[in-house]
Structures are given as C-alpha cells and as structure tokens.
Enzyme design. Structure first.
Site, mmCIF file in Angstrom:
data_model
loop_
_atom_site.group_PDB
_atom_site.id
_atom_site.type_symbol
_atom_site.label_atom_id
_atom_site.label_comp_id
_atom_site.label_asym_id
_atom_site.label_seq_id
_atom_site.Cartn_x
_atom_site.Cartn_y
_atom_site.Cartn_z
ATOM 1 N N HIS A 6 0.846 -1.206 0.000
ATOM 2 C CA HIS A 6 0.000 0.000 0.000
ATOM 3 C C HIS A 6 0.878 1.252 0.000
ATOM 4 C CE1 HIS A 6 -3.034 -2.751 2.206
ATOM 5 N NE2 HIS A 6 -3.545 -2.527 1.013
ATOM 6 N N ARG A 45 -1.875 -5.748 -8.463
ATOM 7 C CA ARG A 45 -0.708 -6.605 -8.236
ATOM 8 C C ARG A 45 -0.639 -7.749 -9.237
ATOM 9 N NH1 ARG A 45 -2.411 -8.201 -2.439
ATOM 10 N NH2 ARG A 45 -4.347 -8.113 -3.619
ATOM 11 N N LYS A 75 -17.091 -6.908 7.172
ATOM 12 C CA LYS A 75 -15.728 -7.461 7.093
ATOM 13 C C LYS A 75 -15.133 -7.578 8.491
ATOM 14 C CE LYS A 75 -11.893 -7.210 3.831
ATOM 15 N NZ LYS A 75 -11.334 -6.541 2.661
ATOM 16 N N SER A 88 -2.574 -7.894 3.207
ATOM 17 C CA SER A 88 -2.786 -7.725 4.644
ATOM 18 C C SER A 88 -2.928 -9.090 5.322
ATOM 19 C CB SER A 88 -4.029 -6.875 4.890
ATOM 20 O OG SER A 88 -3.872 -5.622 4.265
HETATM 21 N N1 COA Z 1 -0.316 -3.883 -1.896
HETATM 22 C C1 COA Z 1 -0.588 -4.763 -0.924
HETATM 23 N N2 COA Z 1 -1.792 -5.294 -0.719
HETATM 24 C C2 COA Z 1 -2.763 -4.900 -1.522
HETATM 25 C C3 COA Z 1 -2.579 -3.969 -2.532
HETATM 26 C C4 COA Z 1 -1.276 -3.456 -2.709
HETATM 27 N N3 COA Z 1 -0.987 -2.592 -3.668
HETATM 28 N N4 COA Z 1 -3.731 -3.798 -3.172
HETATM 29 C C5 COA Z 1 -4.623 -4.585 -2.570
HETATM 30 N N5 COA Z 1 -4.037 -5.259 -1.576
HETATM 31 C C6 COA Z 1 -4.639 -6.276 -0.710
HETATM 32 C C7 COA Z 1 -4.962 -5.811 0.668
HETATM 33 O O1 COA Z 1 -3.862 -6.008 1.513
HETATM 34 C C8 COA Z 1 -6.122 -6.693 1.032
HETATM 35 O O2 COA Z 1 -5.630 -7.944 1.434
HETATM 36 P P1 COA Z 1 -6.526 -8.978 2.247
HETATM 37 O O3 COA Z 1 -7.607 -9.463 1.339
HETATM 38 O O4 COA Z 1 -5.533 -10.022 2.566
HETATM 39 O O5 COA Z 1 -7.063 -8.259 3.435
HETATM 40 C C9 COA Z 1 -6.835 -6.915 -0.281
HETATM 41 O O6 COA Z 1 -5.864 -6.692 -1.284
HETATM 42 C C10 COA Z 1 -7.992 -5.981 -0.429
HETATM 43 O O7 COA Z 1 -7.470 -4.723 -0.619
HETATM 44 P P2 COA Z 1 -8.020 -3.315 -0.218
HETATM 45 O O8 COA Z 1 -7.243 -2.389 -1.055
HETATM 46 O O9 COA Z 1 -7.961 -3.073 1.231
HETATM 47 O O10 COA Z 1 -9.440 -3.350 -0.794
HETATM 48 P P3 COA Z 1 -10.777 -3.902 -0.247
HETATM 49 O O11 COA Z 1 -11.256 -4.900 -1.224
HETATM 50 O O12 COA Z 1 -10.730 -4.301 1.160
HETATM 51 O O13 COA Z 1 -11.623 -2.591 -0.328
HETATM 52 C C11 COA Z 1 -12.790 -0.763 -1.378
HETATM 53 C C12 COA Z 1 -11.987 -2.029 -1.535
HETATM 54 C C13 COA Z 1 -12.851 -0.270 0.062
HETATM 55 C C14 COA Z 1 -12.127 0.281 -2.223
HETATM 56 C C15 COA Z 1 -14.185 -1.060 -1.913
HETATM 57 O O14 COA Z 1 -14.705 -2.184 -1.270
HETATM 58 C C16 COA Z 1 -15.119 0.108 -1.695
HETATM 59 O O15 COA Z 1 -15.031 1.099 -2.390
HETATM 60 N N6 COA Z 1 -16.060 -0.032 -0.734
HETATM 61 C C17 COA Z 1 -17.063 0.967 -0.435
HETATM 62 C C18 COA Z 1 -18.390 0.601 -1.131
HETATM 63 C C19 COA Z 1 -18.286 0.959 -2.581
HETATM 64 O O16 COA Z 1 -18.235 2.133 -2.940
HETATM 65 N N7 COA Z 1 -18.228 -0.068 -3.437
HETATM 66 C C20 COA Z 1 -17.977 0.128 -4.856
HETATM 67 C C21 COA Z 1 -19.222 0.285 -5.672
HETATM 68 S S1 COA Z 1 -20.366 -1.027 -5.492
#
Ligand code: COA
Length: 163
Positions: free
Chosen positions: A16, A89, A40, A127
C-alpha cells in the site's frame, strides 16, 4: 489533481505504501480513505488504522487520512476528489478492480479511476499474508512500515483479544 486511495488497510502494508508514495508524487493532494465495511471482520479498529497510517505517511506533506462508511464515490464527492487510485498486483486484482471501477463509473462518471501497477517485489504482499505471518510467530518488518509492525506485535502477541 485531488485523488482518493480507498481500501480496508487491515493493516497497511509496504505494498500500500508503494501505491501511496507514487500516487502522492503525481497528485496535488492524496487522501487515503479507510472504507468501513461492517460485514468485514478486521483485526484493527478504525482509529488504530487511522493512527498507524498517519504515522506511516507523515513524511508525505500532501497526504491526508480519513475513514468513512458508505460508497467511495460519495466520499470522493464530499472531499472534492475527482480521481480514485487503486493498485494492481496481478490479474486477479484486475478482474476485481474492473468490476469495482465499472460500478463506480455507473454511479458517478465524473470520477476517474487510475490504476498503478505494483512494484514487482511487493506484488505478493497482502494484509492477510502479513497477519498470518505474525500469528505464526514470524516478523513482518520487511513487509509493513515500522508503526504497523509495532502494533501487529502488540495486538497479536501482547493482547490476544480481538483477533
Ligand atoms: N499492496 C498490498 N496489498 C494490496 C494492494 C497493494 N498494492 N492492493 C490490494 N491489496 C490487498 C490488501 O492487503 C487486502 O488484502 P486482504 O484481502 O488479505 O485483506 C486486499 O488486497 C484488499 O485490498 P483493499 O485495497 O484493502 O481493498 P478492499 O477490497 O478491502 O476494499 C474498497 C476495496 C474499500 C475500495 C471497496 O470495497 C469500496 O469502495 N467499498 C465501499 C463501497 C463501494 O463504494 N463499493 C464500490 C461500488 S459497489
């Protein structure tokens, strides 16, 4: 350009940080947004995640940290951000990001999504990998910023509740 980098960040990793540092170098202002998904299961509370990220980004003067519930595009509108940053990634991320960014586009087509490809040596970090590593007795110092590593050790080995 005012950009928003949303995620769960449970916890923030060097992967990140790679995206944050590179996005901060192209945006005038970057807001790291901890998006709260009530369904979550997370290890760190929102305020713990805010504190860890704030400490990790303190060398970046144009980066701010916020937390929000609801839709990311609604938060962007409230913040006046017109660009969404996400990291990619691997192909697996691309498929998920395509779905998310298409939904966001349908919700608000004035907000553009920009994707940064992860630095190769950081592309395996997630994560969950970091949490599993520390829970199994490993040290995550190579994979997370120092403030996060400190909190991970404290949370997992110092205090066994909330895991
Ligand atoms: N480096 C390291 N890890 C990364 C990464 C990077 N560049 N990019 C993603 N990841 C990993 C995270 O560590 C996390 O790992 P985990 O699954 O082991 O916990 C996973 O990928 C998810 O990444 P994260 O970036 O935290 O995204 P998320 O899927 O948890 O959240 C949101 C995505 C919050 C952006 C999205 O769900 C959101 O916008 N939610 C609000 C509701 C909404 O508007 N939805 C969209 C329209 S329906």
């Amino acid at each position: 350009m005012k950009a928003c980098y949303p995620g769960t960040f449970d916890p923030l990793t060097n992967g990140h940080m790679d995206i944050i540092e590179r996005a901060a170098s192209i945006a005038d202002e970057l807001i790291v947004a901890i998006m709260v998904n009530p369904d979550k299961r997370v290890l760190f509370s929102v305020s713990e995640r805010i504190d860890m990220i704030k400490e990790a980004v303190q060398h970046l003067p144009n980066v701010a940290v916020v937390a929000s519930e609801g839709l990311t595009v609604d938060l962007c509108r409230r913040l006046g951000a017109n660009v969404l940053i996400r990291g990619i990634r691997a192909v697996m991320d691309y498929e998920y990001e395509l779905q998310q960014s298409t939904a966001n586009m349908m919700l608000d087509d004035t907000i553009e999504s920009i994707f940064l490809v992860a630095t190769p040596e950081l592309s395996f970090i997630s994560s969950s990998v970091v949490k599993n590593l520390v829970m199994s007795g490993g040290d995550a110092e190579k994979f997370v910023p120092n403030p996060v590593n400190r909190q991970l050790k404290e949370k997992i080995h110092g205090n066994h509740s909330g895991i």
